[in-house]
Write a protein that holds these residues in place. Structure first.
Motif, PDB file in Angstrom:
ATOM      1  N   LEU A 260      -4.471  12.960   0.748  1.00  0.00           N
ATOM      2  CA  LEU A 260      -4.276  11.704   0.265  1.00  0.00           C
ATOM      3  C   LEU A 260      -5.088  10.788   1.197  1.00  0.00           C
ATOM      4  N   SER A 261      -5.620   9.641   0.856  1.00  0.00           N
ATOM      5  CA  SER A 261      -6.229   8.515   1.818  1.00  0.00           C
ATOM      6  C   SER A 261      -5.135   7.919   2.341  1.00  0.00           C
ATOM      7  N   LEU A 262      -5.823   6.827   3.078  1.00  0.00           N
ATOM      8  CA  LEU A 262      -4.818   6.148   3.863  1.00  0.00           C
ATOM      9  C   LEU A 262      -4.108   4.864   2.683  1.00  0.00           C
ATOM     10  N   ARG A 263      -4.880   4.475   2.087  1.00  0.00           N
ATOM     11  CA  ARG A 263      -4.318   3.782   0.911  1.00  0.00           C
ATOM     12  C   ARG A 263      -3.446   4.354  -0.120  1.00  0.00           C
ATOM     13  N   GLN A 264      -3.676   5.511  -0.434  1.00  0.00           N
ATOM     14  CA  GLN A 264      -2.684   6.226  -1.369  1.00  0.00           C
ATOM     15  C   GLN A 264      -1.720   6.504  -0.865  1.00  0.00           C
ATOM     16  N   ARG A 265      -1.369   7.052   0.617  1.00  0.00           N
ATOM     17  CA  ARG A 265      -0.338   7.418   1.332  1.00  0.00           C
ATOM     18  C   ARG A 265       0.489   6.269   1.388  1.00  0.00           C
ATOM     19  N   ARG A 266       0.073   5.009   1.728  1.00  0.00           N
ATOM     20  CA  ARG A 266       0.807   3.797   1.730  1.00  0.00           C
ATOM     21  C   ARG A 266       1.456   3.274   0.285  1.00  0.00           C
ATOM     22  N   ARG A 267       0.645   3.457  -0.624  1.00  0.00           N
ATOM     23  CA  ARG A 267       1.177   3.312  -1.782  1.00  0.00           C
ATOM     24  C   ARG A 267       2.273   3.901  -2.285  1.00  0.00           C
ATOM     25  N   GLN A 268       2.276   5.318  -2.052  1.00  0.00           N
ATOM     26  CA  GLN A 268       3.549   5.924  -2.304  1.00  0.00           C
ATOM     27  C   GLN A 268       4.453   5.985  -1.493  1.00  0.00           C
ATOM     28  N   ALA A 269       4.157   5.480  -0.136  1.00  0.00           N
ATOM     29  CA  ALA A 269       5.659   5.074   0.557  1.00  0.00           C
ATOM     30  C   ALA A 269       6.231   3.825   0.007  1.00  0.00           C
ATOM     31  N   VAL A 270       5.326   2.854  -0.330  1.00  0.00           N
ATOM     32  CA  VAL A 270       5.840   1.581  -0.657  1.00  0.00           C
ATOM     33  C   VAL A 270       6.468   1.888  -1.810  1.00  0.00           C
ATOM     34  N   MET A 271       5.975   2.530  -2.974  1.00  0.00           N
ATOM     35  CA  MET A 271       6.913   2.789  -4.246  1.00  0.00           C
ATOM     36  C   MET A 271       8.042   3.474  -4.135  1.00  0.00           C
ATOM     37  N   TRP A 272       8.188   4.312  -2.989  1.00  0.00           N
ATOM     38  CA  TRP A 272       9.421   5.030  -2.697  1.00  0.00           C
ATOM     39  C   TRP A 272      10.571   3.810  -2.118  1.00  0.00           C
ATOM     40  N   ILE A 273      10.010   3.134  -1.452  1.00  0.00           N
ATOM     41  CA  ILE A 273      10.784   1.945  -0.737  1.00  0.00           C
ATOM     42  C   ILE A 273      11.329   1.011  -1.982  1.00  0.00           C
ATOM     43  N   LEU A 274      10.408   0.598  -2.476  1.00  0.00           N
ATOM     44  CA  LEU A 274      10.891  -0.135  -3.865  1.00  0.00           C
ATOM     45  C   LEU A 274      11.889   0.170  -4.735  1.00  0.00           C
ATOM     46  N   ASP A 275      11.378   1.720  -5.222  1.00  0.00           N
ATOM     47  CA  ASP A 275      12.539   2.515  -5.788  1.00  0.00           C
ATOM     48  C   ASP A 275      14.066   2.441  -5.237  1.00  0.00           C
ATOM     49  N   ALA A 276      14.137   2.574  -3.773  1.00  0.00           N
ATOM     50  CA  ALA A 276      15.283   3.038  -3.145  1.00  0.00           C
ATOM     51  C   ALA A 276      15.959   1.463  -2.873  1.00  0.00           C
TER      52      ALA A 276
END
Length: 332
Positions: A260-276
């Motif tokens: 994954l690129s930097l923007r894709q990695r950050r997007r996935q991490a933010v989605m996990w944080i919002l879900d939690a």
């Protein structure tokens, strides 16, 4: 035997008296008191006090007049009140202004004739005459006269109104936005950063270290944007699992890790944080509750208490086990 009904018996006369008509009240009229104009003959106006100065008299002198009087006392010579003081003479008395003045004006200051031999008037001249005089002088205008240097062209891509925020802040704000309500997302983003700034320094967990080069924990509340970036990049996955059809033959799919690129990695991490954060129980009501839960989840990530670490670890384990499928070619 019932009594007989006598029809022709004289009946009792009934007197009908008409109702008195209501007396209508006379219409109301505004009675205006007669106004009597008083002339100056009957009541003379008060006389003005001519003993003292008026309200606009006795004002302080102008700055140029004060400077001229002070120069006359000290003997240094002040500005000329009759003709005025040109800008060259003002700059000539100030060394700091000479350094910051345009090159053309610096040359004019150096070539200014002695005082008293001025052969021109300081009154405003027409623009055409001024332009003709500058052409005849033979002075070449090389600079634009700015005190500070102009920015180099072309301008950088981030010097724009749309890019005034940090990239991580803008990306998280867009992911927080729901139904196109950008102002609500920006308000929640401001609450998250304010919570990170006012919270106590986190306690780091050595079993779940942050990315290399992170500052000490006591320095994180001083920079909430760095605080947020450090938490997101620490739990951002490096890979994702993609199901590749037809690699196992017969239409069966195999799991293949994809970087994954930097923007894709950050997007996935933010989605996990919002879900939690959305799964956490609410502790009250208000429009800032969700932003507070997101901020607490970010603090939990830095302290190693969040469940996002387990999701990141599961993705990496699955990617390590599926890396052998990279060398498998598709079968028909």
């Amino acid at each position: 035997m019932p009594p007989r009904v006598q029809l022709f018996r004289s009946a009792r006369p009934i007197i009908i008296v008409p109702r008195d008509l209501q007396q209508t009240s006379p219409p109301l009229c505004l009675r205006l008191a007669p106004r009597r104009c008083i002339t100056a003959d009957e009541k003379p106006l008060p006389k003005a006090d001519t003993a003292g100065p008026g309200p606009n008299e006795g004002q302080l002198p102008h700055v140029s007049e004060e400077a001229a009087a002070m120069g006359k006392i000290t003997g240094e010579g002040g500005p000329e009140i009759d003709q005025g003081t040109p800008v060259q003479e003002v700059i000539k008395r100030d060394e700091e202004s000479q350094e910051k003045a345009p090159k053309v004006m610096q040359e004019q200051v150096q070539s200014t004739p002695a005082k008293g031999s001025r052969n021109f008037s300081t009154s405003a001249r027409p623009r055409q005459e001024a332009m003709v005089g500058s052409e005849d002088s033979g002075v070449e205008i090389s600079g634009s006269g700015h005190i500070f240097d102009l920015p180099a062209l072309p301008l950088p891509a981030n010097m724009h109104l749309k890019y005034r925020y940090a990239p991580i802040v803008k990306q998280v704000t867009n992911l927080l936005m729901r139904d196109g309500k950008l102002s609500v997302a920006q308000r929640n983003m401001a609450m998250i950063l304010n919570h990170l700034r006012t919270a106590s320094p986190p306690t780091l967990n050595p079993d779940r270290p942050l990315i290399p080069g992170s500052p000490p924990a006591s320095h994180l509340p001083l920079n909430p944007i760095l605080y947020l970036t450090l938490a997101i990049d620490s739990v951002a996955p490096l890979l994702r699992i993609r199901a590749q059809k037809g690699m196992a033959g017969g239409g069966a799919s195999l799991q293949v890790p994809v970087p994954l690129s930097l923007r894709q990695r950050r997007r996935q991490a933010v989605m996990w944080i919002l879900d939690a954060a959305s799964k956490k129980p609410a502790r009250g009501s208000g429009r800032g509750q969700f932003a507070q839960r997101v901020a607490e989840e970010v603090v939990g990530i830095v302290e190693g208490r969040s469940g996002v670490w387990d999701r990141r670890g599961g993705i990496h384990k699955l990617a390590v086990s599926a890396r052998a499928n990279l060398n498998v070619r598709g079968r028909r």
